[in-house]
Design an enzyme around this catalytic site. Structure first.
Site, PDB file in Angstrom:
ATOM      1  N   LYS A 155       0.845  -1.198   0.000  1.00  0.00           N
ATOM      2  CA  LYS A 155       0.000   0.000   0.000  1.00  0.00           C
ATOM      3  C   LYS A 155       0.878   1.246   0.000  1.00  0.00           C
ATOM      4  CE  LYS A 155      -4.103   1.757   2.490  1.00  0.00           C
ATOM      5  NZ  LYS A 155      -4.926   1.609   3.728  1.00  0.00           N
TER       6      LYS A 155
ATOM      7  N   SER B  71      -9.940   2.219   2.788  1.00  0.00           N
ATOM      8  CA  SER B  71      -9.034   2.927   1.906  1.00  0.00           C
ATOM      9  C   SER B  71      -8.161   1.995   1.057  1.00  0.00           C
ATOM     10  CB  SER B  71      -8.134   3.842   2.714  1.00  0.00           C
ATOM     11  OG  SER B  71      -7.285   3.095   3.567  1.00  0.00           O
TER      12      SER B  71
ATOM     13  N   SER C  94     -10.032  -0.314   6.901  1.00  0.00           N
ATOM     14  CA  SER C  94      -9.431  -0.163   5.568  1.00  0.00           C
ATOM     15  C   SER C  94      -8.777  -1.423   5.007  1.00  0.00           C
ATOM     16  CB  SER C  94      -8.399   0.965   5.567  1.00  0.00           C
ATOM     17  OG  SER C  94      -9.036   2.209   5.644  1.00  0.00           O
TER      18      SER C  94
END
Lengths: 98, 500
Positions: free
Chosen positions: B80, B155, B179
């Site tokens: 990420k 997210s 997330s």
């Protein structure tokens, strides 16, 4: 009703150093009013005796030995700077001329 | 589609160890898939095929030389883009950091490098991880591989879409209010938020420091366990990092059992008001758990009704403080207005252009929650609610070993559906947020498709602090039973991505 007004949003944006446009001030005033009205209901379930929790896991006094360890070089620390001079971060004037 | 990319991480590791396939072949197969579907799904903000292949070659060379290698050596992974990397840009999905290359690696990235895992690239996210859909990424949203008109969750929608479209067998996520788990639920994949402090946050660009936790994103429970075992562990660089070991997640997943365990059905999150197809799959999962020897007990967590409200005070307050570092001085964008502006004006102009709408909204909300007149009423009160939520969990775990709920109230929604209504967007996290407020570990496991839209549904397992292994034990067991019923894995139901 919420106490969020355009003037308050401008004031908060000033504190947070964000130069909002007038459109944003209007939109955020509306949206933050709705959010603040909603979250304010938390006062319904707490009282003065409820202790506050700032951190999920109980940890206190996390120390290490006071010795010098490897860290970034000056060059590395400056590598992402938008502007630099003489091995330092360069910024515009701190104080207004007036 | 290459057969290699359909294999699980565990299968690929075994094939490589036996010498039946090389790391270069495995890595190249995933790079080919990135080249094929990458533009359509838009999972990556940056790809690094050359460095990934260089790592793969190194692994193959060392394996050929008979060296002993780490467990996941040669297995590719995606990271990420809110974790710092010295050989690739780190943006956190924000214009304010566009092009920035960090001077140090996040501890998790260092661990992946030490494990000799080829890093395929950096995955998309809502700006600074603020959002549930990736629609707040400054670089455009990622798509859900099950239906490209729908959100992949947020997210961490980049990481969830990467593994669900076979561009990588594993990915790293971060979970502040769901997330990792919400994107897992809506893409038919597995995601775990470990116990707070189980994985070092050093080099994770902080959103809300008392809530953030890094964790694994995978297509099944065992693969997630392999990754958690690699990234977990104490790190002196993170003062909140746990000093004790939580044991082997792989061993727990392989043990896999539901029998004799008490599962607490959370009254407040039992599915009332949730999408019907979500409720149906959740009810079936409960039946399977009972049939396999698990016991269901109802637990009452009354303060959960206030969890979202407390969260949307605590998170913006911490975020407004954490994001003060983006000041146009030390890294990232600088916008200098006309004339001879002072540094204050440069900062304000930079932050106005560099931050997107959700980030500005939350910074201003957080500044308000922390301001002198409203601190007690908002931030102070929210911290008290946090105590009440922890007490609810304590009471619930006195009656049950594991708590269960649907991971999310709905399946993946369409782009644009909630982006203009912050409160509607925040409600996606209703089931995932309490775990972050209490620090406890949680996992989302796919349990089938909703009747009305044929989109994935997830069950959430929650365990007491430090007992992550329980999640893997029950998660793997339920997954195994479901795969037996279906005759295939959840991800095999996903439509083949036909892209030109």
């Amino acid at each position: 009703m919420s106490e969020i007004t355009p003037d308050l949003v401008r004031h908060l944006a000033g504190l947070a150093r964000i130069d909002l446009t007038e459109d944003e001030v209007i939109r955020f005033t509306e949206q933050l009013s709705v959010i603040v009205d909603s979250v304010a209901k938390i006062s319904n379930i707490i009282d003065a005796d409820t202790p506050a929790t700032s951190h999920p896991i109980p940890l206190t006094n996390v120390f290490r030995e006071d010795v010098v360890l490897p860290s970034l070089t000056q060059e590395q620390a400056l590598s992402g700077a938008p502007d630099q001079a003489q091995g330092r971060f360069r910024v515009s004037a701190i104080l207004d001329e007036e | 589609m290459s057969e290699l990319i359909k294999k699980t991480a565990a299968e690929l590791v075994e094939l490589m160890a036996k010498g039946e396939v090389s790391s270069v072949e495995v890595t190249q197969a995933h790079i080919d898939q990135i080249n094929k579907v990458g533009d359509a799904v838009h999972s990556f903000l940056f790809t690094s095929p050359e460095t990934a292949l260089a790592t793969a070659k190194e692994v193959d060379r060392r394996r050929a030389a008979g060296e002993s290698l780490p467990t996941l050596a040669g297995l590719p992974i995606a990271v990420k883009d809110n974790l710092t990397t010295t050989d690739a840009p780190t943006t956190a999905g924000s214009k304010i950091l566009e092009g920035w290359v960090a001077p140090y690696d996040a501890t998790v990235v260092t661990k992946l490098r030490n494990e000799l895992m080829p890093i395929l690239g950096k995955t998309n996210l809502d700006e600074f991880a603020m959002g549930s859909s990736t629609e707040f990424s400054a670089f455009g949203p990622s798509k859900n591989p099950w239906d490209l008109t729908r959100i992949p969750g947020g997210s961490g929608g980049g990481s969830s879409s990467v593994v669900s479209s076979f561009q990588s067998p594993l990915a790293i996520g971060s979970d502040t209010g769901g997330s990792i788990r919400f994107p897992g639920a809506v893409t038919g994949t597995v995601g775990t938020k470990p116990t707070y402090g189980a994985v070092s946050r050093y080099g994770l660009i902080a959103l809300a420091s008392s809530l953030d936790q890094i964790g694994p994103v995978a297509r099944n429970v065992l693969d997630a366990a392999y990754l958690q075992d690699v990234i977990a562990g104490h790190d002196p660089h993170d003062s909140t990092s746990l000093t004790q070991s939580l044991g082997s997640m792989v061993a727990a997943a392989k043990r896999g059992s539901l029998k004799g365990k008490k599962f607490g059905l959370i009254k407040q999150l039992s599915g009332a008001g949730f999408q019907q197809g979500v409720q149906n799959r959740f009810a079936e999962a409960i039946k399977i758990i009972t049939d396999a020897g698990g016991e269901i007990v109802e637990v009452d967590c009354p303060s959960f009704d206030y969890a979202i409200d407390a969260y949307y005070l605590i998170l913006p307050a911490e975020a407004s403080s954490n994001l003060a570092k983006f000041d146009s001085v030390r890294f990232g964008m600088r916008v200098t207005p006309e004339g001879n502006p002072t540094i204050d004006k440069v900062m304000a102009a930079t932050r106005e252009l560099g931050f997107g709408p959700e980030v500005k909204r939350r910074i201003i909300l957080g500044t308000y929650a922390l301001s002198a007149g409203s601190f007690d009423k908002f931030y102070g009160a929210a911290q008290k609610v946090r105590t009440l939520i922890q007490r609810d969990f304590d009471n619930a775990f006195a009656k049950a070993d594991i708590l269960i709920s649907p991971t999310a109230p709905t399946t993946a929604f369409k782009f644009g559906e909630k982006v203009a209504d912050p409160l509607a967007m925040y409600l996606n996290d209703i089931a995932t947020i309490p775990a972050n407020l209490a620090g406890i570990p949680g996992m989302s496991v796919p349990i089938g498709l909703a009747d009305e839209d044929n989109l994935p549904v997830g069950i959430q397992f929650l365990a007491p602090n430090y007992q992550d292994a329980k999640l893997y034990e029950v998660g793997a067991a339920l997954e195994g039973i479901l795969e037996g019923i279906w005759g295939k894995r959840m991800i095999d139901f996903a439509p083949n991505l036909e892209v030109k």
